[in-house]
Structure formats: structure tokens, C-alpha cells
Design a protein around this motif. Structure first.
Motif, short mmCIF file in Angstrom:
data_model
loop_
_atom_site.label_atom_id
_atom_site.label_comp_id
_atom_site.label_asym_id
_atom_site.label_seq_id
_atom_site.Cartn_x
_atom_site.Cartn_y
_atom_site.Cartn_z
N THR A 81 0.83 -1.21 0.00
CA THR A 81 0.00 0.00 0.00
C THR A 81 0.86 1.26 0.00
O THR A 81 2.09 1.21 0.16
N MET A 82 0.21 2.37 -0.16
CA MET A 82 0.85 3.70 -0.16
C MET A 82 -0.22 4.73 0.18
O MET A 82 -1.41 4.46 0.04
N ALA A 83 0.22 5.92 0.60
CA ALA A 83 -0.73 7.03 0.78
C ALA A 83 -1.12 7.52 -0.61
O ALA A 83 -0.33 7.40 -1.56
N ALA A 87 0.41 14.53 -6.20
CA ALA A 87 0.96 14.62 -7.55
C ALA A 87 1.84 13.37 -7.65
O ALA A 87 2.18 12.78 -6.63
N PRO A 88 2.22 12.96 -8.88
CA PRO A 88 3.04 11.75 -8.97
C PRO A 88 4.26 11.79 -8.05
O PRO A 88 5.01 12.76 -8.04
N ALA A 89 4.39 10.76 -7.24
CA ALA A 89 5.49 10.60 -6.29
C ALA A 89 5.51 11.62 -5.16
O ALA A 89 6.49 11.73 -4.43
N ASP A 115 7.06 3.81 1.45
CA ASP A 115 6.61 5.05 0.78
C ASP A 115 5.66 4.71 -0.38
O ASP A 115 4.49 5.04 -0.32
N ILE A 116 6.19 4.08 -1.42
CA ILE A 116 5.36 3.66 -2.55
C ILE A 116 5.67 2.20 -2.83
O ILE A 116 6.71 1.87 -3.42
N SER A 117 4.80 1.31 -2.36
CA SER A 117 5.03 -0.12 -2.57
C SER A 117 4.85 -0.41 -4.05
O SER A 117 3.82 -0.07 -4.64
N ASN A 118 5.84 -1.03 -4.66
CA ASN A 118 5.76 -1.19 -6.11
C ASN A 118 6.20 -2.57 -6.56
O ASN A 118 5.79 -3.57 -5.97
N GLY A 119 7.07 -2.65 -7.60
CA GLY A 119 7.37 -3.91 -8.28
C GLY A 119 7.78 -5.04 -7.35
O GLY A 119 8.40 -4.83 -6.30
N ASP A 133 10.47 -0.45 -3.14
CA ASP A 133 9.78 0.68 -2.54
C ASP A 133 10.32 1.87 -3.33
O ASP A 133 11.49 2.26 -3.17
N SER A 134 9.49 2.46 -4.19
CA SER A 134 9.98 3.41 -5.20
C SER A 134 10.88 4.51 -4.66
O SER A 134 11.92 4.81 -5.24
N LEU A 135 10.49 5.13 -3.56
CA LEU A 135 11.25 6.30 -3.12
C LEU A 135 12.57 5.95 -2.43
O LEU A 135 13.32 6.83 -2.03
N PRO A 167 12.22 3.77 -9.61
CA PRO A 167 11.87 2.39 -9.95
C PRO A 167 10.39 2.12 -9.66
O PRO A 167 9.88 2.51 -8.62
N ASP A 168 9.72 1.46 -10.61
CA ASP A 168 8.28 1.24 -10.46
C ASP A 168 7.99 -0.27 -10.56
O ASP A 168 8.47 -1.03 -9.72
N GLY A 169 7.27 -0.71 -11.58
CA GLY A 169 6.94 -2.14 -11.70
C GLY A 169 8.16 -2.96 -12.12
O GLY A 169 9.14 -2.43 -12.64
N CYS A 182 11.10 2.30 -15.30
CA CYS A 182 11.61 3.49 -14.62
C CYS A 182 10.65 4.65 -14.83
O CYS A 182 10.58 5.21 -15.93
N TYR A 183 9.93 5.00 -13.78
CA TYR A 183 8.96 6.10 -13.83
C TYR A 183 9.71 7.41 -13.99
O TYR A 183 10.69 7.67 -13.27
N ASN A 184 9.32 8.23 -14.95
CA ASN A 184 10.01 9.48 -15.33
C ASN A 184 11.30 9.22 -16.10
O ASN A 184 11.91 10.16 -16.58
O1 GCO Z 1 0.98 3.49 -11.41
C1 GCO Z 1 1.95 2.90 -10.92
O2 GCO Z 1 2.36 1.85 -11.35
C2 GCO Z 1 2.68 3.50 -9.79
O3 GCO Z 1 3.24 2.62 -8.94
C3 GCO Z 1 2.28 4.84 -9.35
O4 GCO Z 1 1.81 4.89 -8.11
C4 GCO Z 1 3.28 5.87 -9.81
O5 GCO Z 1 4.17 5.34 -10.69
C5 GCO Z 1 3.91 6.82 -8.87
O6 GCO Z 1 3.30 8.01 -9.15
C6 GCO Z 1 5.39 7.12 -8.93
O7 GCO Z 1 6.17 6.22 -8.37
#
Ligand code: GCO
Ligand code: ZN
Length: 257
Positions: A81-83, A87-89, A115-119, A133-135, A167-169, A182-184
Motif C-alpha cells: 500500500t501507499m498514501a 501529484a506523482p510521487a 513510501d510507494i510499494s511497487n514492483g 519501494d519506489s522512493l 523504480p516502479d513495476g 523506470c517512472y520518469n
Molecule cells: O501506477 C503505478 O504503477 C505507480 O506505482 C504509481 O503509483 C506511480 O508510478 C507513482 O506516481 C510514482 O512512483
């Protein structure tokens, strides 16, 4: 070896309207799908368009939602999960946690302060769990016990370089190498988790690449998603394909001489 990215049209048969953001979907063994919707693990029935809640997490955190999720080889649905972002990130830090929904529908929490739970994905022998964790700008590894679903011994296997951005998915390939969107950064990168080295970069014509997975004949193609959210009108003129899904095709060139 060369590769090219082309845009594909996304065609879904029908649709299922839901009242919260859908952040990940997986196939369900008994038919239909499981999905993370808002802060709920749900069973989705595509025929009657119903979503049944299997479990709810982060009940004390009203501003939270699930983000990326994936099922392990024993049928546990891992998702973090994440808050909600303003805005993005941009979001309240350390609000997220990593969970998994077991086949018997109980939920285990692994850790919080995310922070941002991801891939996420597992090594080919299922002994390692990879997580982003993206951040933290890091791709991490844990020892994984497939019998129990326990993780331990967290360490970083790759730190992103500046131009690679966030880093994202993530997914793993048939050689056990990791692919990270890679987000951005407008790219997916291939990493060797053993050596910590980047092996390859595939650039895409959009900045906000969000995730990747293999598919197509013999899993020989890679599908890459990207976001449209958070791009201003001028940016959209430069990258009109933002929000689309790309297919990356590898072409092998044999040179004789
Ligand atoms: O859509 C996704 O796959 C993400 O995980 C998002 O939450 C964004 O990429 C985030 O805005 C930046 O990390
Ligand atoms: Zn993501």
C-alpha cells in the motif's frame, strides 16, 4: 540484438465498474480474478461484474490504497500500500505496508514504513523475493521461504542511477534477470541481481513507464505500461502515446561475414 517498441491497442471484453482504484489483478485458481481495489483484496467475477471483498487492510489509514501486487508460486497474493498521491510521487511518507493474502484468505503483514510499494517478483528457484519501494530508489532482495511465505534478510541488489529516475513495476525473465520500469525515466532496464549490474536499457517514447511483463508466443514479447496522469498538455503533445501499452519485440540479427 536490437529491439523495437510499438504501441498496441488495449481491447478488453466488456468492463467491470468499481468504486475505488484498481491497482493490480491476478488470475484466480477457482476462476475469475483477484484484484487489489482501494485497500481491499477482492474476487472479481467478469461475467456478473461483481467484486466480493476477501480482506481489507490499513483500516486505520483512510488516505491509503493498494499499489502493485503479484501472486507467488504457492498462490499467495502479495501487494503493498501507499498514501494517495497529491501529484506523482508526492505523498505523505512511510504510510504503506506490504501484505499477502493467503489462499485461505487470511492476510499477513510483512513490514510497514513503505513510501510507494511497487514492483515485486520471485527468483526462478523461488528462494528470493525481489521488491521495490519506489522512493528508496533501490531494488531489494529478501530470502524467501515458499513453504511458509516468510521473507528475511533484506538487502539492496541495485541502486538506480540519476537518469533512471524512480523504480516502479518489475518482472523477472527466463534467465533470472530483473526488468524494472523506470517512472520518469522513459525506459525499462534489465538487471543482474547477482552482480548488481545493469545489462540492458530499452527506451520508450514516453516518460512515465510504470510496469512490464512478458507475454505473447513463448513469452517472447514484453508488454510495458505507462501513465498519462501528471503530464501537462504541452508534455502530452510530445508524448501522445502516454497512457498506452507498448509491446517490445526482440529481433535477432545474424551477421555473416
Ligand atoms: O501506477 C503505478 O504503477 C505507480 O506505482 C504509481 O503509483 C506511480 O508510478 C507513482 O506516481 C510514482 O512512483
Ligand atoms: Zn507501479
Amino acid at each position: 540484438m536490437t529491439m523495437s517498441a510499438i504501441k498496441i491497442e488495449c481491447v478488453l471484453p466488456g468492463n467491470c465498474r468499481l468504486d475505488a482504484p484498481v491497482s493490480s489483478v491476478a488470475l484466480r485458481q477457482s476462476g475469475g480474478y483477484v484484484a487489489t481495489i482501494g485497500t481491499k483484496f477482492c474476487a472479481l467475477n467478469w461475467e456478473d461484474q461483481s467484486a466480493i471483498v476477501l480482506a481489507t487492510v490499513d483500516k486505520d489509514k483512510k488516505n491509503n490504497r493498494f499499489n502493485d501486487g503479484k501472486v507467488d508460486p504457492a498462490g499467495r497474493y502479495f501487494a503493498g500500500t501507499m498514501a494517495e498521491e497529491t501529484a506523482p510521487a508526492v505523498l505523505e511518507r512511510h504510510q504503506g505496508s506490504l501484505y499477502s493474502l493467503f489462499p485461505d484468505h487470511h492476510v499477513e503483514k510483512y513490514f510497514d514504513q513503505v513510501d510507494i510499494s511497487n514492483g515485486l517478483d520471485w527468483s526462478l528457484d523461488h528462494k528470493i523475493f525481489y521488491y521495490i519501494d519506489s522512493l528508496s530508489y533501490s531494488v531489494d532482495a529478501f530470502d524467501y521461504d515458499l513453504q511458509t511465505g516468510k521473507i528475511s534478510n533484506r538487502r539492496s541488489v541495485y541502486k538506480l542511477e540519476k537518469e533512471e529516475q524512480i523504480p516502479d513495476g518489475m518482472c523477472i525473465d527466463a534467465e533470472g534477470k530483473l526488468w524494472v520500469a523506470c517512472y520518469n525515466g522513459g525506459r525499462v532496464i534489465r538487471l543482474d541481481p547477482q552482480t548488481g549490474k545493469r545489462l540492458q536499457t530499452v527506451k520508450l517514447p514516453v516518460d512515465k513507464t510504470t510496469s512490464c511483463c512478458f507475454g505473447g508466443k513463448d513469452y517472447s514479447e514484453m508488454y510495458v505500461t505507462c501513465a498519462r496522469d501528471g503530464i501537462d498538455p504541452e508534455g502530452l503533445l510530445r508524448q501522445p502515446e502516454a497512457g498506452g501499452i507498448f509491446k517490445v519485440i526482440w529481433q535477432f540479427l545474424f551477421l555473416y561475414g
